[in-house]
Design an enzyme around this catalytic site. Structure first.
Site, PDB file in Angstrom:
ATOM      1  CG  HIS A 295     -13.210 -43.093  -5.513  1.00  0.00           C
ATOM      2  ND1 HIS A 295     -13.617 -44.145  -6.303  1.00  0.00           N
ATOM      3  CD2 HIS A 295     -13.125 -43.574  -4.241  1.00  0.00           C
ATOM      4  CE1 HIS A 295     -13.775 -45.229  -5.550  1.00  0.00           C
ATOM      5  NE2 HIS A 295     -13.486 -44.917  -4.301  1.00  0.00           N
TER       6      HIS A 295
ATOM      7  CG  ASP B 262     -16.922 -43.196  -1.696  1.00  0.00           C
ATOM      8  OD1 ASP B 262     -18.001 -42.580  -1.669  1.00  0.00           O
ATOM      9  OD2 ASP B 262     -16.827 -44.427  -1.552  1.00  0.00           O
TER      10      ASP B 262
END
Length: 361
Positions: free
Chosen positions: A295, A145
């Site tokens: 992430h 992400d």
């Protein structure tokens, strides 16, 4: 004496006559049979030394001969076997799709690719959605992400490429507009790209109305499309995994799959790369499989990934890549609005030195 000479003369005449008859009777048949024998020998010599015909033509002739060989003698079959062993590589009957070579012989790789029919907005990840348990034991899905981001996202891409494996990326719309070239690298590497809202807003917040949530979703997808020049996958992950019911219903109406996770790396809280590796491996060893949330925005994640991928490989885990059956059709009004906004001078192209100068210290 005369009788003896007569007998000798008669014998000579008989030999001449017999020889002439034999030559006249059998010589043409030998001449007719010769081409078959000579042709077979020529074929063997040409295939061994390299003929003037292209390799494809030679292979075609071999295939035809082999097909006929079922009716041939044992001698013909042995001749065919010798000639078929000559070409260095067989010519496939149908075109073979080229595969990207992997330089790492012990790479983690991708064990299988699954295609997702996103009709109705299915949910994935047992943290919130329990219906679709499609992973087998020891299978994981890698997801990232908040990118794209300089240094960190390219480092993540390199680690994935070194292990010849694939992931799903959920970029933030604003970050995409800042660094479209990095998102293009993600796409060029063959990864799946969805969206993660426009500004990472909490869509379950009481301060955010339904129209604002819709704007966050659609503008994020349009940003990805604008950067790539192609529509994104209809894959979406809520920021902070906050699933507002209205937003979930809206995504279902747009046939967008919703991603939660099975295990969260909590890499944004980690003090270093080692902590991320240990967190992920502890959780995946306990669950045995799952969708892993990370992430590519985080430096520690980029640093941890090479070791984490090797640990997954050593633990017998296999990566599954998720792809959408069809791309998302973004909404024209958001595409147009984003293009209009992008034309504004939001960033200076002048070097810093021509804008800011030290006049005194």
């Amino acid at each position: 004496m005369r009788n003896a000479l007569g007998v000798i003369l008669a014998g000579v005449v008989s030999v001449v006559v017999i020889t002439a008859v034999w030559f006249w009777t059998y010589s043409p048949r030998v001449a007719l049979a010769a081409p078959d024998t000579v042709s077979a020998r020529q074929a063997a010599r040409l295939s061994a030394t390299g003929s003037a015909k292209p390799a494809r033509a030679l292979a075609d002739e071999i295939e035809v001969t082999a097909a006929i060989s079922a009716k041939s003698s044992a001698t013909t079959a042995s001749t065919i076997a010798a000639s078929t062993a000559v070409p260095s590589a067989p010519v496939p009957a149908t075109p073979v799709q080229p595969k990207t070579a992997c330089a790492n012989p012990d790479a983690l790789g991708v064990s299988r690719v699954v295609e997702i029919d996103t009709t109705g907005g299915p949910g994935f990840g047992f943290a919130h959605f329990k219906q679709l348990d499609f992973l087998a034991d020891k299978e994981v899905v890698l997801t990232f992400d908040d990118g794209p981001w300089p240094v960190n996202t390219p480092s993540v891409l390199k680690a994935l490429a070194d292990e010849c494996t694939k992931a799903v990326f959920f970029p933030i719309g604003k970050h995409v507009t800042y660094h479209p070239e990095i998102l293009k690298q993600v796409a060029a590497a063959g990864h799946t790209i969805g969206a993660h809202t426009w500004s990472h807003a909490n869509l379950n917040s009481k301060n955010l109305g339904e129209q604002q949530a819709k704007d966050e979703i659609e503008k994020g997808f349009s940003a990805v499309k604008l950067a790539l020049g192609a529509p994104p996958s209809p894959f979406f992950r809520f920021p902070q995994l906050q699933h507002g019911p209205a937003a979930v219903a809206y995504l279902g109406s747009r046939n967008v799959a919703i991603f939660s996770c099975d295990l969260d790396s909590f890499d944004f809280r980690a003090k270093d790369a080692t902590q991320i590796v240990n967190t992920v491996m502890t959780k995946v060893d306990k669950s045995g499989k799952g969708i892993i949330l990370m992430h590519d925005f985080q430096k520690h994640t980029a640093d941890a990934l090479p070791t984490l991928l090797r640990r997954l490989k050593a633990g017998g885990y296999k990566v599954v890549q998720m792809k959408a059956k069809a791309p998302l059709q973004t909404l024209a009004e958001y595409d147009e609005a984003l293009v209009k906004d992008m034309k504004l001078p939001v960033a200076s192209i002048r070097p810093v030195g021509s804008v800011v100068q030290t006049v005194s210290e």
